[in-house]
Design an enzyme around this catalytic site. Structure first.
Site, PDB file in Angstrom:
ATOM      1  N   THR A 183     -35.371  13.257 -26.594  1.00 55.89           N
ATOM      2  CA  THR A 183     -34.174  12.700 -26.071  1.00 55.89           C
ATOM      3  C   THR A 183     -32.848  13.408 -26.894  1.00 55.89           C
ATOM      4  O   THR A 183     -33.095  13.610 -28.179  1.00 55.89           O
ATOM      5  CB  THR A 183     -33.811  11.279 -26.356  1.00 55.89           C
ATOM      6  OG1 THR A 183     -34.153  10.831 -27.515  1.00 55.89           O
ATOM      7  CG2 THR A 183     -35.057  10.505 -25.249  1.00 55.89           C
ATOM      8  N   GLY A 212     -33.480  -4.685 -34.434  1.00 53.52           N
ATOM      9  CA  GLY A 212     -34.867  -4.361 -34.672  1.00 53.52           C
ATOM     10  C   GLY A 212     -35.118  -3.463 -33.024  1.00 53.52           C
ATOM     11  O   GLY A 212     -34.926  -4.126 -32.265  1.00 53.52           O
ATOM     12  N   GLY A 252     -29.389  12.595 -26.547  1.00 53.41           N
ATOM     13  CA  GLY A 252     -27.926  11.942 -26.314  1.00 53.41           C
ATOM     14  C   GLY A 252     -27.397  12.357 -25.108  1.00 53.41           C
ATOM     15  O   GLY A 252     -28.168  12.288 -24.044  1.00 53.41           O
ATOM     16  N   SER A 253     -26.193  12.911 -25.110  1.00 51.31           N
ATOM     17  CA  SER A 253     -25.561  13.110 -23.872  1.00 51.31           C
ATOM     18  C   SER A 253     -25.953  14.405 -23.184  1.00 51.31           C
ATOM     19  O   SER A 253     -25.460  14.745 -22.130  1.00 51.31           O
ATOM     20  CB  SER A 253     -24.163  12.997 -24.192  1.00 51.31           C
ATOM     21  OG  SER A 253     -23.614  13.895 -25.244  1.00 51.31           O
ATOM     22  N   ALA A 268     -26.488   1.206 -20.796  1.00 50.40           N
ATOM     23  CA  ALA A 268     -26.610   0.801 -21.955  1.00 50.40           C
ATOM     24  C   ALA A 268     -25.552   1.082 -22.976  1.00 50.40           C
ATOM     25  O   ALA A 268     -24.895   0.265 -23.633  1.00 50.40           O
ATOM     26  CB  ALA A 268     -28.006   0.899 -22.456  1.00 50.40           C
ATOM     27  N   ASP A 320     -20.749   2.395 -26.958  1.00 50.16           N
ATOM     28  CA  ASP A 320     -21.445   2.036 -28.142  1.00 50.16           C
ATOM     29  C   ASP A 320     -22.882   2.897 -27.809  1.00 50.16           C
ATOM     30  O   ASP A 320     -23.773   2.080 -27.125  1.00 50.16           O
ATOM     31  CB  ASP A 320     -21.723   0.269 -28.199  1.00 50.16           C
ATOM     32  CG  ASP A 320     -22.606   0.192 -29.598  1.00 50.16           C
ATOM     33  OD1 ASP A 320     -23.084   1.207 -30.106  1.00 50.16           O
ATOM     34  OD2 ASP A 320     -22.827  -1.072 -29.971  1.00 50.16           O
ATOM     35  N   GLY A 371     -31.547   4.926 -27.631  1.00 47.35           N
ATOM     36  CA  GLY A 371     -32.855   5.434 -27.692  1.00 47.35           C
ATOM     37  C   GLY A 371     -33.798   4.115 -27.452  1.00 47.35           C
ATOM     38  O   GLY A 371     -34.735   4.219 -26.632  1.00 47.35           O
ATOM     39  N   ASP A 372     -33.385   2.716 -27.754  1.00 46.46           N
ATOM     40  CA  ASP A 372     -34.072   1.789 -27.560  1.00 46.46           C
ATOM     41  C   ASP A 372     -34.287   1.416 -26.014  1.00 46.46           C
ATOM     42  O   ASP A 372     -35.164   0.954 -25.376  1.00 46.46           O
ATOM     43  CB  ASP A 372     -33.543   0.557 -28.279  1.00 46.46           C
ATOM     44  CG  ASP A 372     -33.991   0.545 -29.517  1.00 46.46           C
ATOM     45  OD1 ASP A 372     -34.871   1.439 -30.107  1.00 46.46           O
ATOM     46  OD2 ASP A 372     -33.195  -0.057 -30.668  1.00 46.46           O
ATOM     47  N   ASP A 402     -29.240  -8.489 -37.033  1.00 50.03           N
ATOM     48  CA  ASP A 402     -28.452  -7.606 -37.481  1.00 50.03           C
ATOM     49  C   ASP A 402     -26.963  -8.151 -37.703  1.00 50.03           C
ATOM     50  O   ASP A 402     -26.543  -8.976 -37.233  1.00 50.03           O
ATOM     51  CB  ASP A 402     -28.300  -6.855 -36.420  1.00 50.03           C
ATOM     52  CG  ASP A 402     -29.073  -5.417 -35.907  1.00 50.03           C
ATOM     53  OD1 ASP A 402     -30.004  -5.340 -36.559  1.00 50.03           O
ATOM     54  OD2 ASP A 402     -28.841  -4.739 -34.915  1.00 50.03           O
TER      55      ASP A 402
HETATM   56  P1  ATP Z   1     -29.702   5.691 -31.350  1.00 45.41           P
HETATM   57  O1  ATP Z   1     -30.717   6.138 -32.333  1.00 45.41           O
HETATM   58  O2  ATP Z   1     -28.453   6.068 -31.218  1.00 45.41           O
HETATM   59  O3  ATP Z   1     -30.236   4.362 -30.498  1.00 45.41           O
HETATM   60  P2  ATP Z   1     -31.372   7.961 -30.144  1.00 45.41           P
HETATM   61  O4  ATP Z   1     -31.076   9.186 -30.873  1.00 45.41           O
HETATM   62  O5  ATP Z   1     -32.794   7.451 -30.330  1.00 45.41           O
HETATM   63  O6  ATP Z   1     -30.336   6.842 -29.905  1.00 45.41           O
HETATM   64  P3  ATP Z   1     -30.623   9.596 -27.833  1.00 45.41           P
HETATM   65  O7  ATP Z   1     -31.278  10.749 -27.692  1.00 45.41           O
HETATM   66  O8  ATP Z   1     -29.206   9.375 -28.587  1.00 45.41           O
HETATM   67  O9  ATP Z   1     -31.626   8.429 -28.602  1.00 45.41           O
HETATM   68  O10 ATP Z   1     -30.322   8.910 -26.356  1.00 45.41           O
HETATM   69  C1  ATP Z   1     -31.446   8.478 -25.573  1.00 45.41           C
HETATM   70  C2  ATP Z   1     -31.197   8.590 -24.244  1.00 45.41           C
HETATM   71  O11 ATP Z   1     -30.016   7.907 -23.909  1.00 45.41           O
HETATM   72  C3  ATP Z   1     -30.561  10.310 -23.976  1.00 45.41           C
HETATM   73  O12 ATP Z   1     -31.846  10.858 -23.619  1.00 45.41           O
HETATM   74  C4  ATP Z   1     -29.518  10.136 -22.347  1.00 45.41           C
HETATM   75  O13 ATP Z   1     -30.421   9.923 -21.273  1.00 45.41           O
HETATM   76  C5  ATP Z   1     -29.178   8.507 -22.710  1.00 45.41           C
HETATM   77  N1  ATP Z   1     -27.820   8.713 -23.465  1.00 45.41           N
HETATM   78  C6  ATP Z   1     -27.627   8.547 -24.825  1.00 45.41           C
HETATM   79  N2  ATP Z   1     -26.228   8.672 -25.183  1.00 45.41           N
HETATM   80  C7  ATP Z   1     -25.694   9.141 -23.697  1.00 45.41           C
HETATM   81  C8  ATP Z   1     -24.399   9.290 -23.295  1.00 45.41           C
HETATM   82  N3  ATP Z   1     -23.283   9.050 -24.430  1.00 45.41           N
HETATM   83  N4  ATP Z   1     -24.137   9.158 -21.831  1.00 45.41           N
HETATM   84  C9  ATP Z   1     -25.080   9.287 -21.093  1.00 45.41           C
HETATM   85  N5  ATP Z   1     -26.380   8.941 -21.550  1.00 45.41           N
HETATM   86  C10 ATP Z   1     -26.714   8.812 -22.732  1.00 45.41           C
END
Ligand code: ATP
Length: 306
Positions: A222, A40, A224-225, A284, A248, A253-254, A14
């Site tokens: 999933t 990755g 996000g928040s 994270a 950040d 998701g990872d 990256d």
């Molecule tokens: P990205 O592509 O940004 O890596 P993603 O879209 O694959 O993420 P998300 O659904 O955004 O994955 O996040 C995965 C999990 O992480 C969520 O289900 C939640 O449990 C946790 N999470 C994500 N954002 C937050 C946040 N702002 N505060 C607390 N937990 C979070």
């Protein structure tokens, strides 16, 4: 956690530039800061599963360029139990060119997959011994799909559970949902998998049902928040996100997927594992850098808050 997780996925370098605003076509502007680091989805998820306590075996493919040694050095010092890095003769190590706007945290990314898309069937077949002694295989969609498909078939033949994080979305996945034990789309991927636009928990439930109708057994969307929605054994459960001081969110998701695989490999139920993964991911997002993962003890402290 004591389980063993085998992860097949991408290793990218990256290259990040922090800018006040994105450059326009033809424009050069000065960045405020830059960094070069490991990335990755495969490598990030391997890092997460390892920090979450699992014994991780990671398989990836890089080039024969200056970044292949970087990949090797990163993995060797990462705490990941074991790894196998294949090298492509023709394609370079995968890389991601990333701009992050300092004003609003938005990003702009161009990925060149390179060697990540060149895994051969022999290379997948030689995963057998490691896979046979694993509890879980965790995969994503950043490699050539035939390689991922072969790895899933091998895992099933060996009686190893398959967790698929269907990112970035590809319609290839629709033909092999029956090979997957747990599928973990985010809202965008779940909408594309199901044809149901997700706007709230109600539409997420409808999307999960549509994904099951396409052959999935257990689904975690999933959000996000807004947390994560589980569908297992004909029942829904919503796992709220743990409150976090978000710095950040790239790589949330990872973090979630790596920690989930570690907890499933340890024998936890889907709801327990998703709660553990939520606590892990919430920590994270408080750290800068997509591959910068928290430590097991911090997760235990955060879990105690619920
Ligand atoms: P990205 O592509 O940004 O890596 P993603 O879209 O694959 O993420 P998300 O659904 O955004 O994955 O996040 C995965 C999990 O992480 C969520 O289900 C939640 O449990 C946790 N999470 C994500 N954002 C937050 C946040 N702002 N505060 C607390 N937990 C979070």
């Amino acid at each position: 956690l004591r389980g063993k997780v085998c992860i097949l996925g991408a290793f990218n370098v990256d290259i990040v530039a922090w800018v006040h605003r994105f450059p326009r076509g033809g424009e050069s502007l000065l960045a405020q800061r830059s960094s070069l680091g490991p990335g990755g989805k495969g490598a990030n998820q391997a890092m997460a599963a390892s920090r979450a306590g699992a014994q991780v075996h990671f398989v990836a493919k890089v080039g024969k360029d200056q970044f292949s040694q970087f990949a090797f050095d990163h993995l060797a010092s990462s705490g990941i139990h074991s790894f196998r890095l294949y090298q492509s003769e023709r394609e370079p190590t995968g890389n991601a060119l990333i701009y992050v706007s300092q004003d609003d945290g938005e990003n702009m990314i161009a990925i060149y997959s390179g060697a990540n898309k060149t895994l051969s069937s022999d290379e997948i077949a030689s995963m057998s011994p490691e896979l046979a002694s694993s509890n879980v295989l965790l995969v994503q969609l950043e490699n050539n799909f035939d390689a991922t498909l072969n790895a899933m078939k091998l895992a099933r033949a060996l009686g190893v559970q398959v967790i698929m994080n269907p990112a970035p979305f590809s319609p290839d996945i629709l033909g092999c949902i029956d090979l997957i034990d747990i599928i973990t789309p985010n809202e965008t991927e779940a909408s594309l998998l199901s044809g149901v636009e997700i706007t709230d928990l109600e539409s997420a439930r409808a999307a999960a049902l549509a994904i099951v109708a396409r052959g999935a057994r257990r689904v975690i969307i999933t959000m996000g928040s807004r947390g994560a929605l589980i569908y297992d054994n004909q029942q829904f459960q919503h796992i709220p996100a743990f409150p976090a001081l978000s710095v950040d969110t790239t790589g949330a998701g990872d973090a979630f997927n790596g920690a989930l695989a570690a907890a499933i490999a340890d024998g936890q139920t889907l709801a327990q594992a998703a709660t553990f993964a939520s606590a892990f991911a919430s920590l994270a997002v408080e750290r800068e850098g997509a591959s910068n993962m928290p430590a097991y003890q911090q997760v235990i402290s955060r879990l105690a808050l619920r």
